[in-house]
Write an enzyme that holds these catalytic residues in place. Structure first.
Site, mmCIF file in Angstrom:
data_model
loop_
_atom_site.group_PDB
_atom_site.id
_atom_site.type_symbol
_atom_site.label_atom_id
_atom_site.label_comp_id
_atom_site.label_asym_id
_atom_site.label_seq_id
_atom_site.Cartn_x
_atom_site.Cartn_y
_atom_site.Cartn_z
ATOM 1 N N GLU A 397 -36.826 -15.517 17.852
ATOM 2 C CA GLU A 397 -35.620 -16.247 17.444
ATOM 3 C C GLU A 397 -34.360 -15.415 17.653
ATOM 4 O OE1 GLU A 397 -38.989 -18.361 15.758
ATOM 5 O OE2 GLU A 397 -38.442 -16.230 15.694
ATOM 6 N N GLN A 419 -37.826 -23.837 16.673
ATOM 7 C CA GLN A 419 -38.951 -24.767 16.635
ATOM 8 C C GLN A 419 -38.992 -25.520 15.310
ATOM 9 O OE1 GLN A 419 -43.250 -23.402 16.808
ATOM 10 N NE2 GLN A 419 -42.945 -24.155 18.907
ATOM 11 N N PHE A 420 -38.757 -24.813 14.214
ATOM 12 C CA PHE A 420 -38.540 -25.384 12.889
ATOM 13 C C PHE A 420 -37.352 -24.654 12.288
ATOM 14 C CE2 PHE A 420 -42.923 -26.445 13.683
ATOM 15 C CZ PHE A 420 -43.108 -27.683 13.086
ATOM 16 N N ALA A 421 -36.559 -25.376 11.510
ATOM 17 C CA ALA A 421 -35.389 -24.749 10.894
ATOM 18 C C ALA A 421 -35.783 -23.570 10.021
ATOM 19 C CB ALA A 421 -34.610 -25.773 10.072
ATOM 20 N N ASP A 422 -36.981 -23.600 9.456
ATOM 21 C CA ASP A 422 -37.456 -22.500 8.612
ATOM 22 C C ASP A 422 -37.420 -21.170 9.363
ATOM 23 O OD1 ASP A 422 -39.273 -24.278 6.372
ATOM 24 O OD2 ASP A 422 -38.961 -25.143 8.346
ATOM 25 N N PHE A 423 -37.676 -21.219 10.668
ATOM 26 C CA PHE A 423 -37.765 -19.985 11.453
ATOM 27 C C PHE A 423 -36.393 -19.406 11.781
ATOM 28 C CE2 PHE A 423 -41.837 -22.017 13.363
ATOM 29 C CZ PHE A 423 -42.489 -21.843 12.148
ATOM 30 N N ILE A 424 -35.344 -20.126 11.416
ATOM 31 C CA ILE A 424 -34.000 -19.634 11.702
ATOM 32 C C ILE A 424 -33.710 -18.342 10.935
ATOM 33 C CG2 ILE A 424 -32.610 -20.763 9.884
ATOM 34 C CD1 ILE A 424 -30.738 -21.716 12.162
ATOM 35 N N HIS A 464 -42.401 -25.101 6.653
ATOM 36 C CA HIS A 464 -42.028 -26.037 7.706
ATOM 37 C C HIS A 464 -41.247 -27.223 7.140
ATOM 38 C CE1 HIS A 464 -45.306 -23.791 9.596
ATOM 39 N NE2 HIS A 464 -44.847 -24.192 10.767
#
Length: 660
Positions: A397, A419-424, A464
């Site tokens: 990221e 891919q998912f906002a969580d990974f931001i 997620h």
């Protein structure tokens, strides 16, 4: 010293000696100013000049340089304006950041220099983006990124190296291994024999060199550039030593005396002086003294002028205007046809239209190419736009976001998909410390769009399902878009793509395939930062965004059966925040419920509640109420998740407001 690979004339040798001597003489003067309290801090590169000067001398003016603290010689050899350079260190108005940032935290675009930030290794992925632009446009330049031995433990170091290797980018990574990360010796930082050993693991070319021999540095960089342009990015470990502290206040008490004695014999300027005399390129010490006088004359008058230069003057409008670049919206023609689209279709449609219109759009992310993304937003894009523009990245990221900065600096319009906002959260450093502050500090506008599927209600669990949009509201320099309707998804995404400023778009996963709307088959650009009255009403206002709009609509329909009309304001954007539309609604209904999907504490509506209390207090007939999801992680079980989400308490909260 080794002999240079290419024959060098006496004039060239003396010029190179001047280039080495200039940063040393400037530093010696800076240390005096530090003791006089005329500058606040100094990071010394004394003893390391051969690396900066050698790299700058070996590369061409079209090649990018991404320096760190101890690379003064890079700036001086590139010929930056010394008066502005001194003003920068003194915090004066004529400095490169106008007093907005310190020391070497700046860049000089016209000299192809991209400045550092305090977070080590954070600019290394930017070099990847610059190098990618060189490949895409066949520009034949390289990007050379510097770091110290300490920064090699940072995640972005590894992400940058890996991406450069996978994409075969024309990048040179230069490690200045001076033995200490502030006070921590290298034997406590890494266990491998040499840092360059890591090159093999990433599939990079690797070189270990004597960083105090300018000819060794120049030869290595010349070879590294040739390799990089052939698709073989190179990691160079330059062994050196700093003769001062990490910065002057930290001192050098932790360094054994014998190390100073050993490295003093390898001083790059003394070595060059001895070589000049051996080659009879100078007649002796008298000529060396004359050269030193010439060097001093080159910078001292400019330093004296900078010392008398104007201090910056604070003007609120000027400072605020530096956050974003104003621009004209692109022209649009009325669509001849319309069609029914789902939320996900509208986002795909807007991306497709923009990518068809402008070849400068590039998308990067995990699994977005052949796979089409986990939500299939980019399905078919690789067939239409090709692998150069629709690019799978490793799971990086921060690396992808930093690469986006480099592309934007070269005029591309990168779109980075989380891919998912969580990974931001893994890219938080790039967004907060590089992207958001960039233009305020010194950078040109960054047309960079970050897409992030967010939200709960789909049984995806705590990693997620998060709604992290509020995390970014307190960081000026970012625009935050959260569409709730198909039409807004289509037009706001399109508008974000053409906005020359950084925009984060949060796309609700549950809305992707659950709502439909007939929209024109052409996107309409609009200014980002305008709320809409989604539903007219007179008895109370629900102010919300994203999924909250649909929750609010459902409860408003229920109350309407009893003659109670609820107004719904869809913020659509959390930054800039349209407070005028909010104020108009509060003045109209006099009762306000703030609805959000994120948890209560420090969610976006906490800020809005404070603003309404400050700006609209005289219009309120009841306390401002919030309805939020619970202050717990998002649970996985649908039965638990149902009670976690804000809509489980919406009707109860609205009833309390109406009865007040």
């Amino acid at each position: 010293m080794i002999e240079p690979q290419k024959e060098i004339t006496a004039q060239q040798a003396r010029s190179l000696y001047k280039d080495l001597l200039l940063p040393r003489r400037i530093e010696e003067r800076m240390l005096k100013l530090l003791r006089q309290n005329k500058i606040s801090k100094w990071f010394s590169g004394m003893g390391q000049e051969a690396i900066s000067v050698g790299v700058s001398s070996a590369l061409h003016e079209e090649d990018y340089l991404l320096p760190m603290h101890r690379n003064l010689g890079l700036f001086t050899t590139r010929g930056v304006d010394l008066y502005r350079l001194f003003c920068q260190w003194l915090g004066k108005a004529d400095g490169y950041t106008g007093g907005r940032d310190r020391s070497f935290h700046f860049g000089v675009p016209e000299k192809r220099i991209v400045g550092m930030i305090s977070h080590l290794a954070a600019t290394m992925p930017i070099a990847d983006g610059l190098a990618l632009s060189s490949n895409l446009r066949d520009n034949n330049f390289v990007a050379c990124s510097f770091c110290g031995d300490g920064a090699t433990s940072e995640g972005e170091f590894h992400e940058a190296l890996n991406l450069a290797a996978v994409w075969e980018l024309p990048v040179i990574f230069m490690i200045e291994n001076n033995g200490y990360g502030l006070s921590t010796p290298t034997n406590e930082q890494y266990a491998c024999d040499n840092l360059v050993d890591r090159a093999q693991g990433y599939g990079l070319e690797g070189m270990k060199i004597d960083g105090n021999d300018i000819f060794t540095v120049m030869d290595a960089v010349t070879t590294a550039k040739e390799n990089a342009l052939e698709g073989k990015p190179t990691l160079i470990e330059a062994k050196t030593f700093r003769m001062r502290g990490h910065e002057e206040a930290s001192g050098t008490f932790y360094v054994p005396d014998e190390k100073f004695e050993k490295w003093a014999e390898k001083d790059p300027i003394d070595r060059m002086a001895r070589w000049l005399k051996e080659k009879q390129f100078v007649s002796g010490d008298n000529e060396l003294s004359t050269i030193q006088d010439e060097v001093d004359e080159r910078f001292l008058p400019k330093l004296d002028r900078a010392l008398e230069a104007n201090e910056p003057v604070f003007d609120l409008q000027t400072e605020t205007n530096r956050l974003f670049t104003s621009f004209d919206l692109p022209d649009s023609s009325p669509a001849e046809q319309s069609s029914e689209k789902r939320f996900v279709d509208a986002i795909q449609f807007s991306l497709q239209q923009a990518f068809e219109e402008d070849d400068d759009f590039i998308m990067m992310g995990q699994d977005i190419a052949e796979y089409g993304g986990v939500f299939k937003v980019t399905e078919g894009f690789i067939d239409q736009f090709g692998k150069d523009r629709i690019r799978n990245t490793p799971i990086i990221e921060a690396g992808a976001l930093g690469c986006g900065i480099g592309l934007a600096l070269e005029g591309f319009k990168p779109v980075v998909e989380m891919q998912f906002a969580d990974f931001i959260s893994c890219g938080f450093n790039q967004i907060i410390n590089n992207i958001s502050k960039a233009q305020y500090r010194w950078m040109p506008p960054l047309n960079l769009t970050i897409r992030a599927p967010h939200g709960a209600g789909v049984g995806a669990g705590p990693f997620h399902s998060q709604s992290p949009e509020g995390w970014f509201m307190q960081h000026p320099g970012l625009k935050i878009v959260v569409p709730s309707t198909v039409k807004d998804a289509q037009n706001l995404v399109y508008s974000a793509l053409y906005d020359p400023n950084p925009v984060l778009i949060f796309e609700h996963k549950k809305l992707y395939r659950s709502i439909r709307e007939v929209t024109p088959d052409s996107c309409t650009p609009e200014k980002i930062g305008r709320a809409k009255t989604y539903r007219q009403g007179s008895d109370a206002s629900i102010i919300t965004y994203g999924m909250g709009v649909h929750w609010a609509q459902e409860v408003a329909d229920e109350y309407a059966k009893n003659g109670i009309e609820i107004e719904i304001i869809d913020l659509r954007c959390l930054a800039p925040l349209d407070l005028d539309t909010v104020k108009q609604s509060v003045a109209k209904t006099n009762k306000v419920l703030l609805l959000q999907e994120p948890s209560t504490t420090l969610g976006p509506m906490s800020e809005l509640s404070s603003l309404i209390t400050e700006k609209c207090f005289e219009h309120l007939d009841a306390p401002v109420l919030r309805c939020s999801s619970l202050d717990i992680p998002v649970p996985f079980s649908p039965k638990l998740e149902k009670h976690y989400l804000a809509d489980a308490r919406l009707k109860e909260t609205l009833q309390r407001l109406l009865l007040y």
